[in-house]
Design a protein around this motif. Structure first.
Motif, PDB file in Angstrom:
ATOM      1  N   GLY A 159      59.209 -48.562 -86.934  1.00 45.08           N
ATOM      2  CA  GLY A 159      58.218 -48.428 -85.865  1.00 45.08           C
ATOM      3  C   GLY A 159      57.935 -49.765 -85.213  1.00 45.08           C
ATOM      4  N   GLN A 162      60.859 -50.775 -83.004  1.00 44.00           N
ATOM      5  CA  GLN A 162      60.886 -50.103 -81.705  1.00 44.00           C
ATOM      6  C   GLN A 162      59.824 -50.694 -80.776  1.00 44.00           C
ATOM      7  N   ARG A 163      58.690 -51.114 -81.343  1.00 46.49           N
ATOM      8  CA  ARG A 163      57.672 -51.729 -80.492  1.00 46.49           C
ATOM      9  C   ARG A 163      58.138 -53.097 -79.999  1.00 46.49           C
ATOM     10  N   THR A 183      61.933 -42.104 -80.677  1.00 43.69           N
ATOM     11  CA  THR A 183      61.260 -41.869 -81.956  1.00 43.69           C
ATOM     12  C   THR A 183      62.103 -41.064 -82.941  1.00 43.69           C
ATOM     13  N   VAL A 194      54.569 -45.727 -82.092  1.00 43.62           N
ATOM     14  CA  VAL A 194      55.424 -45.956 -80.929  1.00 43.62           C
ATOM     15  C   VAL A 194      54.938 -45.118 -79.744  1.00 43.62           C
TER      16      VAL A 194
END
Lengths: 263, 447
Positions: A159, A162-163, A183, A194
């Motif tokens: 997570g 991805q951020r 996601t 996210v």
């Protein structure tokens, strides 16, 4: 590139109705396989589009075409009125306008988080290092992980990765963001962190095109939902209409599968 | 009643257990021996068998090489009379200087030491943490150092251009060490100290301008200092021994990686002509024995160059070895490139990086890191393969070692020189291997 940019900006002031992404007659084949069939789509600025559909329906290929990661044999794609016909200029148009997120994050594993973010600004936009770091730290703060700036991608959770990827894209100051199942590779607890950032982005007025199976997100944020299957856009409209009262049996069938899985 | 319901619905607050330090198990030396060497019947038997075998192998060698060896004698006959079953190291010791320097004149050998000393001094700052711009130092080293070294090794009248580059190289080295000193005391390089005075004239380019000005100044100084100095000419025919081996392998190791990267990228290119050229080069060179390439370099290469160009044997051999090593390196690098997931290219493209930026900022750093063991293996085998140049008559360490056995005083002394150079090669190769492992560990900590 700077000249092109000012031209579009002027054009926009004169005709505010120029669409952010304009796609017409898009056809693509992988060898004999017809992946995309006569795609027509016009996305206006600040619009949020969610694209869903069964796997193999061509939705990923479609969104990759917009970012010029895939070539296509027929049709045109324009970003803010500038067609991507010429491969030489296309790269510049994409770089100045479009950011993209991937299912597998694709952070650069040999660089720290902050260097992942400042790479583009320093090498492509020629921003001095100190200023680039400052801007990127602000972005990392916005996605809530400023404290991880000196870590390497392998040391943080999916997570968080991805951020970081979102912050890395935003560092190039795009006007359009593309999401390719952002996601799908995440644990349930991380999906939310996210999605929260994506909702925040949507509220800030970013133009977004998002391939996702998060129907809740589509329902709350999307202006239009597109349902694709077998390389065609089957259904397109406000989330209420597509998700609650689909016209086609295929859509109904797909939604039942997705919703039953989620609950 | 109310109290009971609140008590029921209230959740317990989860507090993680505190961390404990890991348990350390230690049995002492006896315990370790029992666990690893003598645990059980078969294990004990195996240990004893292996040690017996080692003893049987090593004992005769030690008898020959150390216990019965002769360390000083005038010739081989004397060795044989003193100890017929022992090694005759006296011959190797007598010839040791030639093993290292070849036939380079004794009185001028300090120049070889000086040349390599400068090389080591040049490379040392690369290990410093606080110094920035190491790529520039490395590239400058690769470009300038060969000229400096050649100037010192060759001597004689070298012409104005070579003299200029020699002084440029020295100037760069001097500036490098001034910078090292300044970075550690003031935190600034010399060019950064001066660039604000130049800003009114050169504006944004003042940093580059001050660097060039300082370089020019020191170069002129060097040109002035060394203007009358002329070293005695030593022809390449007299170069030899370990000295020559290190020159050939050092040169080709440095050039193999850039050549290999270019060929590997060419092979993966979408431009057909470039791809065909790369494939042809790689496959052609790879499928021919190195000795053939070396012979061809000496006999055929002059045909491809204009008659006026004076190509010496050493240059021909170095070119041949570089191309050979480059072709092998290309396949190693290509393996590394293939191990990089496609997503990395996608991500780099979507940020807007172009081809070269993607390659040099994203793909190659990862690919080369993954390939360090293979690359160093190539380097080590290249270092050893350079002994093949003895076949075309360059007096490298191998040919020097074999020459000992035809010296009339040491006639028939075959094994000892070979053992001696084996030890030398082991020291070099083991050093390289250790360095690569350290490099790997260092790079892996950042993951």
């Amino acid at each position: 590139m700077t000249i092109d940019m000012t031209e579009t900006n002027n054009a926009e002031k004169a005709i505010p109705a120029v669409s952010a992404v304009e796609i017409s007659g898009l056809n693509k084949w992988f060898d004999e396989f017809h992946v995309l069939k006569d795609i027509e789509l016009s996305v206006s600025e600040k619009e949020i589009i969610v694209i869903c559909g069964p796997s193999g329906s061509g939705k990923s290929t479609f969104i990759r075409c917009i970012n010029h990661l895939e070539t296509y044999q027929e049709g045109t794609i324009s970003i803010f009125g500038q067609p991507l016909d010429n491969p030489k200029t296309a790269q510049g148009i994409i770089r100045d306008n479009v950011g993209m997120l991937f299912q597998s994050f694709n952070l650069f594993p040999h660089l720290t988080i902050i260097k992942n973010c400042t790479l583009g600004p320093i090498w492509l936009r020629r921003i001095p290092e100190a200023k680039a770091i400052e801007q990127s730290m602000a972005l990392l703060d916005r996605v809530g992980i400023a404290d991880l700036a000196e870590k390497f991608p392998g040391q943080i959770s999916g997570g968080q990765q991805q951020r970081v990827a979102i912050a890395r894209s935003l560092a190039m100051e795009p006007r359009i963001m593309l999401f390719d199942e952002p996601t799908s590779a995440l644990d349930p607890e991380m999906i939310k962190e996210v999605l929260d950032v994506m909702v925040d982005l949507a509220e800030s007025g970013m133009t977004m095109m998002c391939v996702t199976h998060e129907m809740q997100f589509a329902h709350e944020v999307a202006d239009r939902v597109i349902f694709m299957t077998d390389g065609e856009i089957v259904e397109m409209g406000p989330p209420e209409q597509v998700l609650k009262n689909p016209k086609w049996d295929r859509t109904q069938q797909f939604l039942q599968h997705v919703l039953s899985h989620k609950s | 009643m109310d109290e009971q319901t609140t008590a029921k619905t209230e959740l317990l607050k989860f507090v993680p257990k505190p961390d404990r330090p890991p348990i350390v198990i230690s049995h002492g030396i006896a315990g370790w021996l029992k666990k690893h060497l003598f645990g059980g019947f078969w294990n004990t038997l195996l240990t004893i068998a292996v040690f017996t075998l080692l003893y049987l192998l090593i004992k005769p060698f030690l008898d020959w090489a150390v216990i019965n060896a002769v360390w000083s004698a005038a010739n081989r006959r004397e060795c044989m009379t003193v100890s017929p079953d022992g090694a005759c190291w006296a011959g190797v010791i007598r010839w040791f200087n030639n093993l290292i320097y070849g036939r380079y004149p004794d009185l001028l050998q300090w120049r070889v030491n000086l040349g390599f000393g400068i090389g080591i001094i040049w490379a040392l700052p690369l290990a410093l943490k606080r110094l920035k711009g190491k790529l520039q130092i490395g590239v400058a080293g690769v470009v300038l150092y060969p000229f400096v070294a050649a100037y010192i090794f060759l001597g004689g009248e070298r012409g104005d251009f070579h003299y200029l580059v020699f002084c440029l190289g020295l100037a760069y080295l001097i500036l490098l060490y001034i910078d090292v000193a300044l970075v550690h005391t003031r935190g600034k390089k010399l060019s950064q100290v001066f660039d604000r005075y130049l800003e009114p004239i050169f504006g944004k380019r003042s940093a580059v301008a001050s660097f060039i000005l300082i370089m020019a100044l020191i170069t002129v100084l060097c040109l002035y200092i060394f203007r009358g100095v002329e070293l005695e000419y030593v022809s390449i025919e007299f170069w030899g021994g370990l000295f020559l081996t290190v020159i050939i392998s050092g040169f080709s190791i440095t050039m193999a990686l850039p050549i290999g990267i270019m060929l590997a990228l060419g092979r993966r290119s979408t431009m057909p002509v470039l791809r065909w050229f790369s494939i042809a080069t790689i496959e052609l060179v790879r499928s021919v024995p190195m000795i053939t390439v070396l012979f061809m370099s000496v006999t055929m290469m002059p045909l491809f160059f204009p008659n006026t160009m004076d190509l010496n044997k050493l240059a021909q051999v170095i070119i041949a070895v570089c191309v050979f090593a480059g072709a092998y390196m290309a396949e190693t690098v290509r393996g590394g490139l293939q191990s990089i997931p496609k997503g990395q290219f996608d991500a780099a493209m979507s940020i807007g990086l172009g081809y070269w930026q993607t390659m040099f900022l994203i793909i190659l750093p990862q690919a080369l890191r993954a390939m360090i063991p293979n690359i160093v293996t190539s380097f080590i085998s290249l270092f050893k393969d350079t002994t093949l140049v003895s076949i075309i008559g360059l007096f490298d360490i191998m040919l020097m070692a074999r020459n000992i056995s035809i010296d009339k005083n040491w006639f028939g002394l075959h094994s000892e020189p070979l053992v001696a150079i084996s030890v030398l090669f082991f020291v070099f190769c083991y050093g390289m291997s250790q360095y690569s492992q350290r490099l790997e560990r260092k790079l892996n900590t950042s993951r």
